[in-house]
Design a protein around this motif. Structure first.
Motif, short mmCIF file in Angstrom:
data_model
loop_
_atom_site.label_atom_id
_atom_site.label_comp_id
_atom_site.label_asym_id
_atom_site.label_seq_id
_atom_site.Cartn_x
_atom_site.Cartn_y
_atom_site.Cartn_z
N SER A 40 0.87 -1.18 0.00
CA SER A 40 0.00 0.00 0.00
C SER A 40 0.90 1.23 0.00
O SER A 40 1.36 1.67 1.06
N VAL A 54 -6.33 4.29 -3.61
CA VAL A 54 -5.17 3.61 -3.05
C VAL A 54 -4.25 3.17 -4.18
O VAL A 54 -4.71 2.63 -5.19
N SER A 56 -1.74 0.45 -4.98
CA SER A 56 -1.50 -0.87 -4.39
C SER A 56 -0.65 -1.73 -5.31
O SER A 56 -0.79 -1.69 -6.54
N GLY A 372 -4.48 -0.80 4.19
CA GLY A 372 -3.62 -1.77 3.53
C GLY A 372 -2.30 -1.90 4.24
O GLY A 372 -1.79 -0.95 4.83
#
Length: 652
Positions: A40, A54, A56, A372
């Motif tokens: 993350s 996000v 990721s 995350g």
């Protein structure tokens, strides 16, 4: 595709974010687990707090996910960034549109450059994403420099770029993010590389340096509303650090020594043309930043780095961050983003032994919610504890340091005759702190103690401490050597299984440490992306704008002498290295060019040194391709076993 980002994390006393630390058994993670890129990388909340974005990593490839926070039935948007793209951050422009700052390795005239771009996409419809701005038939390195996000204008941002090739002094444009249409609001000025605004998005300050290395500052006078030079303001120098702008451009938050050795925070009044008050000054550590009130008019806190990042509130103030720090005192809590109403935060939480991750927290919540993890394969229970230490250098100077223990070492009685890694930091003018370090924890997971020292030249400990290293790389090297002597004198390190390792300048220090090791202190050397030849490095820097001036500052006056450069270049000292060497480098490294590796490899082979070599194709200074970083740690693991055997302190 449905992705759930949120899980409730229940905290209890003496527990970690992701599991209890009191596990009965420990297991060393596989070496490749330390090569995982951050899972993350960054996150951001839409202004109304209804959406989250996000960045990721999944299997070495980065994606951007956006989703509605409280309605998991809404399908998230997924944007693949591509394996050649290095994402930096995500930011919502308004409630429907986000931008992602990315970088990409490109070559121009046979010289590698990292090129920055801003990419934008709307999540409310079927619109395809696009670059916010792109160069028009020219080479331009920076296409992602945001001057101000213009929070009160949901469609535009201020950006700095030039329409002239290789110009280092950008104009400032107001850019409509949706379509890239721009309007110039300030023409570039010779010597000004960076522009600053007040809380209303008004340009107030420009700073930089000329091609000849002379510092420049331009100031928008709040009375005359004309641009002036710093010469018009007594006590305000062109290189004065500026941490913020208050009172509609009248007051600057500046860094000053004010007769002391450390950097403090002060208010400079542009109308009165003088420093009017002290905000914060710590006698041990340099100030590194400020916390400003939500209206942008009051400094409510000061930041500095002691063993970790500290924030000292300057009055009876309270923020959600402070609330979190009180709830979880063992954790470093760092701000990432907040909603417009300041009631919901995204923070990064971690400890020196736990990588942690990104969390969301709202006013009134009992616990944080997980956005995350930082890494999937690294558990706190399998990491070593980290303690602050210090030792005395040969001239009496105290040197701060951090020691990471093997996970199986849990008592003082066990802390003796350990295999050890001496790990000087890169930079060299950065510093280590008491925070999670995946490189140090890799060695600890293999049963090694790890010593990280902030040798002279490191940031944050005051002007004299920093300048002692900047002006003399030799004293920095001696501080590293004295760390090794300290461990041997105390009986902490096994003299037959102590290696010296490092990345970038740290790799240079490792190679030089072995070359100067007349007492046979080290059993091996590990150098990743290492600077190896000072004369060549100066020539490489000169290929970039301002490189000649940067080289003078970076290497210090001592390295102006040809013989000193040779005596302190590992390529010239390969015959003096008597232990096995692990040498690795990416062939597209901008920070330390690949020719530094090739020259060192040739010198080691000619000297008959037992060398293990790893070369990574299309790779940068940081090993940003996951498969390469994983291979690096697997290769390093095999090397350590070859030269030292398996450590009895390694968790099984």
């Amino acid at each position: 595709m449905r992705i759930s980002f949120f899980n409730v994390v229940i905290f209890v006393a003496a527990s970690s974010l992701f599991g209890a630390l009191s596990s009965a058994t420990y297991a060393a993670p596989p070496a490749k687990a330390f090569g995982e890129l951050p899972v993350s990388l960054d996150a951001d909340l839409s202004p109304d707090g209804k959406r989250i974005g996000v960045i990721s990593n999944q299997g070495g490839n980065y994606f951007v996910y956006t989703s509605v926070i409280d309605d998991l039935t809404v399908k998230p948007t997924v944007l693949a960034l591509g394996e050649d793209i290095r994402p930096e951050y995500i930011r919502w422009i308004n409630n429907d549109r986000f931008v992602v700052s990315v970088a990409k390795l490109e070559s121009y005239r046979d010289t590698p450059f990292m090129i920055g771009y801003l990419y934008t996409q709307d999540v409310s419809g079927d619109e395809k994403g696009r670059l916010v701005v792109k160069p028009r038939n020219m080479f331009r390195q920076f296409n992602n420099r945001v001057v101000d996000w213009l929070e009160d204008d949901p469609d535009h941002i201020l950006m700095a770029y030039s329409e002239e090739e290789f110009s280092a002094y950008p104009d400032v444009y107001k850019v409509k993010v949706e379509n890239g249409r721009d309007r110039r609001v300030k023409s570039g000025v010779n010597g000004i590389e960076r522009w600053m605004t007040d809380d209303n998005g008004v340009l107030r300050i420009g700073v930089g340096e000329t091609d000849k290395g002379k510092d420049r500052m331009r100031i928008f006078d709040p009375l005359t509303e004309k641009w002036e030079t710093d010469y018009e303001y007594p006590g305000l120098e062109a290189d004065t650090p500026i941490f913020g702008i208050l009172s509609d451009g009248r007051e600057l938050i500046v860094g000053r020594y004010n007769g002391r050795d450390t950097l403090g925070l002060y208010i400079y009044d542009l109308v009165e043309k003088k420093v009017t008050r002290e905000l914060f000054h710590n006698d041990d550590y340099d100030a590194s930043g400020v916390v400003v009130s939500t209206d942008g008019e009051t400094v409510i806190g000061a930041k500095y780095i002691a063993d970790e990042v500290e924030t000292e509130l300057l009055g009876e103030y309270s923020t959600l961050i402070d609330e979190l720090r009180a709830k979880y005192p063992d954790y470093s809590v760092r701000f990432v983003d907040q909603t417009d109403d300041y009631r919901t935060l995204i923070v990064r939480m971690s400890t020196a032994y736990e990588p942690g991750g990104l969390f969301m927290y709202s006013s009134g919540d009992e616990n944080v919610r997980l956005v995350g993890r930082q890494y999937n394969g690294l558990e706190a229970a399998d990491m070593g504890s980290v303690v602050a230490a210090s030792y005395t250098a040969r001239d009496g100077q105290k040197i701060p340091a951090y020691i990471t223990m093997p996970v199986t070492v849990t008592t003082q009685a066990q802390f003796k005759n350990l295999p050890f890694i001496i790990l000087p930091h890169g930079g060299p003018y950065g510093r280590d702190a008491k925070r999670f370090d995946y490189f140090a924890q890799f060695f600890a997971s293999r049963g090694y103690g790890v010593m990280q020292m902030n040798f002279r030249g490191s940031d944050g400990y005051g002007k004299s401490f920093e300048e002692a290293g900047r002006n003399n790389w030799i004293v920095m090297q001696e501080d590293v050597e004295d760390a090794t002597k300290y461990l041997f004198k105390k009986g902490y390190a096994d003299p037959d299984r102590t290696c010296i390792a490092g990345w970038s300048y740290g790799g240079y220090a490792a190679l030089m440490g072995a070359a100067k090791d007349v007492e046979n202190r080290y059993s091996c050397v590990i150098a990743m992306a290492a600077l190896t030849d000072i004369a060549d490095a100066k020539r490489d820097l000169a290929k970039y704008r301002g490189g000649k001036n940067a080289a003078k500052t970076f290497f210090g006056e001592a390295m102006d002498d040809k013989e000193t450069r040779k005596a302190n270049s590992p390529t010239q000292r390969a015959d003096d290295i008597k232990v096995p060497v692990f040498l690795a480098h990416g062939d597209s490294d901008i920070n330390v060019h690949f020719d530094q590796y090739k020259k060192m490899k040739r010198a080691l082979e000619k000297a008959g040194v037992d060398g293990t070599y790893m070369e990574f194709e299309d790779e940068d200074h940081y090993l940003s391709r996951q498969e390469n970083r994983e291979a690096f740690f697997e290769g390093l693991d095999n090397f350590l076993i070859k030269v030292n055997g398996e450590s009895e302190f390694m968790a099984k």
